[in-house]
Write an enzyme that holds these catalytic residues in place. Structure first.
Site, PDB file in Angstrom:
ATOM      1  N   SER A 177       0.843  -1.201   0.000  1.00 42.08           N
ATOM      2  CA  SER A 177       0.000   0.000   0.000  1.00 42.08           C
ATOM      3  C   SER A 177       0.872   1.243   0.000  1.00 42.08           C
ATOM      4  CB  SER A 177      -0.904   0.009   1.230  1.00 42.08           C
ATOM      5  OG  SER A 177      -1.462   1.304   1.362  1.00 42.08           O
ATOM      6  N   MET A 202     -12.135   4.531  -0.173  1.00 43.76           N
ATOM      7  CA  MET A 202     -12.711   4.792   1.152  1.00 43.76           C
ATOM      8  C   MET A 202     -13.387   6.147   1.073  1.00 43.76           C
ATOM      9  SD  MET A 202      -9.578   3.297   3.378  1.00 43.76           S
ATOM     10  CE  MET A 202      -8.458   3.486   1.995  1.00 43.76           C
ATOM     11  N   HIS A 238      -1.398  -1.471  -3.984  1.00 39.45           N
ATOM     12  CA  HIS A 238      -2.644  -1.060  -3.328  1.00 39.45           C
ATOM     13  C   HIS A 238      -2.672   0.469  -3.228  1.00 39.45           C
ATOM     14  CE1 HIS A 238      -6.107  -2.008  -0.710  1.00 39.45           C
ATOM     15  NE2 HIS A 238      -5.690  -1.026   0.080  1.00 39.45           N
ATOM     16  N   ASP A 260      -6.752  -6.319   4.721  1.00 40.59           N
ATOM     17  CA  ASP A 260      -6.176  -4.975   4.654  1.00 40.59           C
ATOM     18  C   ASP A 260      -6.107  -4.344   6.039  1.00 40.59           C
ATOM     19  OD1 ASP A 260      -5.278  -2.494   3.931  1.00 40.59           O
ATOM     20  OD2 ASP A 260      -7.088  -1.903   2.842  1.00 40.59           O
ATOM     21  N   MET A 301      -8.907   8.235   0.068  1.00 35.90           N
ATOM     22  CA  MET A 301      -9.670   8.640   1.267  1.00 35.90           C
ATOM     23  C   MET A 301     -10.215  10.040   1.087  1.00 35.90           C
ATOM     24  SD  MET A 301      -7.054   7.429   4.203  1.00 35.90           S
ATOM     25  CE  MET A 301      -6.485   5.739   4.317  1.00 35.90           C
ATOM     26  N   HIS A 356      -8.541   1.085  -3.683  1.00 40.83           N
ATOM     27  CA  HIS A 356      -9.435   0.928  -2.538  1.00 40.83           C
ATOM     28  C   HIS A 356     -10.099   2.276  -2.252  1.00 40.83           C
ATOM     29  CE1 HIS A 356      -9.624  -0.089   2.078  1.00 40.83           C
ATOM     30  NE2 HIS A 356     -10.817   0.000   1.532  1.00 40.83           N
ATOM     31  N   MET A 407     -11.426  -5.630   6.146  1.00 39.87           N
ATOM     32  CA  MET A 407     -10.596  -4.629   6.825  1.00 39.87           C
ATOM     33  C   MET A 407     -10.240  -5.167   8.211  1.00 39.87           C
ATOM     34  SD  MET A 407     -10.196  -2.177   4.712  1.00 39.87           S
ATOM     35  CE  MET A 407      -9.160  -1.244   5.838  1.00 39.87           C
ATOM     36  N   ASP A 420      -4.845   3.586  -1.855  1.00 38.57           N
ATOM     37  CA  ASP A 420      -5.886   3.957  -0.894  1.00 38.57           C
ATOM     38  C   ASP A 420      -6.416   5.367  -1.129  1.00 38.57           C
ATOM     39  OD1 ASP A 420      -6.131   1.705   0.962  1.00 38.57           O
ATOM     40  OD2 ASP A 420      -4.044   2.126   1.488  1.00 38.57           O
TER      41      ASP A 420
HETATM   42  C1  DX5 Z   1      -6.145   1.712   5.871  1.00 43.46           C
HETATM   43  C2  DX5 Z   1      -5.788   1.396   4.450  1.00 43.46           C
HETATM   44  C3  DX5 Z   1      -4.720   0.380   4.343  1.00 43.46           C
HETATM   45  C4  DX5 Z   1      -3.383   0.835   4.878  1.00 43.46           C
HETATM   46  C5  DX5 Z   1      -2.669  -0.367   5.380  1.00 43.46           C
HETATM   47  O1  DX5 Z   1      -7.232   2.530   5.901  1.00 43.46           O
HETATM   48  O2  DX5 Z   1      -6.914   0.916   3.743  1.00 43.46           O
HETATM   49  O3  DX5 Z   1      -4.580  -0.104   3.012  1.00 43.46           O
HETATM   50  O4  DX5 Z   1      -2.587   1.480   3.935  1.00 43.46           O
HETATM   51  O5  DX5 Z   1      -1.533   0.068   6.056  1.00 43.46           O
HETATM   52  P1  DX5 Z   1      -0.803  -0.858   7.120  1.00 43.46           P
HETATM   53  O6  DX5 Z   1      -0.328  -2.084   6.390  1.00 43.46           O
HETATM   54  O7  DX5 Z   1       0.304   0.004   7.599  1.00 43.46           O
HETATM   55  O8  DX5 Z   1      -1.805  -1.203   8.180  1.00 43.46           O
HETATM   56 ZN    ZN Z   2      -6.549  -0.134   1.774  1.00 42.86          ZN
END
Ligand code: DX5
Ligand code: ZN
Length: 221
Positions: free
Chosen positions: A7, A67, A32, A175, A36, A65, A136, A34
């Site tokens: 990620s 969010m 990955h 994740d 947000m 992903h 998650m 992310d």
């Molecule tokens: C959290 C993200 C994850 C995050 C994981 O909200 O969706 O993908 O980057 O990071 P680690 O592996 O550090 O928990």
């Molecule tokens: Zn993620």
């Protein structure tokens, strides 16, 4: 096959291209990404322009992903910009069947995620309509949190349901909070896509990726 999805949330953004090369050289096959929005989760990360640039710079499988609230406004766009997989959160969907059908009309594969507080039973009815289930194992919003062991059972339930219903191709992604010293837990439970952010990018990304890939291979045998 078990996939490793570093990620980039935990990457150094001034070195992003270099760091993506390092995880590729280390043997990762997914990346990955992310997204947000500061509404569905308490933080804001990055989005379309970054994805466009990442796509130009790598041939890794881009696992996006989302969010974000109202993902239905954006799923087609992320697919057009090069996402190979787009994952939306079940908690954000007013009409899951309608959006999943629309997502299947894009070039991207279709993922569906649930937060730690969402019962896995709410996800099971959709497993035959998606390419990847995302469990998650931290409250989404930040990298570097600890793995929530209570979520392991959900991975087992998804894997059991997939087996019973012969969903042999289903990807099961875990994740959040996965490190080298606990990756065995989700793997044993049936996960076949492992996301790792801080465990890979905080430190030598290539060496950390290699160590993960080695661990995953041991598990595959
Ligand atoms: C959290 C993200 C994850 C995050 C994981 O909200 O969706 O993908 O980057 O990071 P680690 O592996 O550090 O928990
Ligand atoms: Zn993620």
């Amino acid at each position: 096959m078990i996939h490793l999805a570093p990620s980039i949330l935990s990457a150094d953004f001034l070195q992003l291209g270099k760091q993506i090369d390092q995880v590729k050289k280390g043997g990762a096959d997914y990346l990955h990404f992310d997204v947000m929005d500061g509404v569905f989760v308490p933080s804001i990360s990055f989005g379309m322009p970054v994805l466009e640039n990442v796509k130009k710079s790598t041939d890794l499988f881009l696992d996006v992903h989302l969010m974000i609230t109202e993902p239905e406004k954006y799923v087609e766009k992320f697919a057009e910009l090069g996402a190979d997989m787009v994952t939306v959160h079940l908690e954000t969907l007013k009409d899951p069947d309608a959006i999943l059908a629309r997502m299947h009309n894009t070039t991207a594969k279709v993922g569906l995620a649930i937060n730690p507080a969402t019962p896995v039973e709410e996800l099971l009815p959709y497993l035959h309509k998606i390419d990847m289930a995302v469990i998650m194992t931290v409250q989404p919003g930040f990298g570097g949190q600890s793995y929530l062991s209570k979520c392991t059972e959900k991975i087992e339930k998804v894997a059991a349901h997939a087996k019973t219903h012969k969903l042999d191709e289903l990807l099961i992604e875990v994740d959040g909070g996965v490190k080298l010293d606990n990756v065995e837990t989700p793997l044993k439970a049936g996960a076949n896509v492992i996301v790792a952010g801080s465990a890979i990018f905080l430190g030598d990304a290539k060496a950390n990726t290699k160590a993960f890939v080695k661990e995953l291979q041991t598990f595959e045998k």
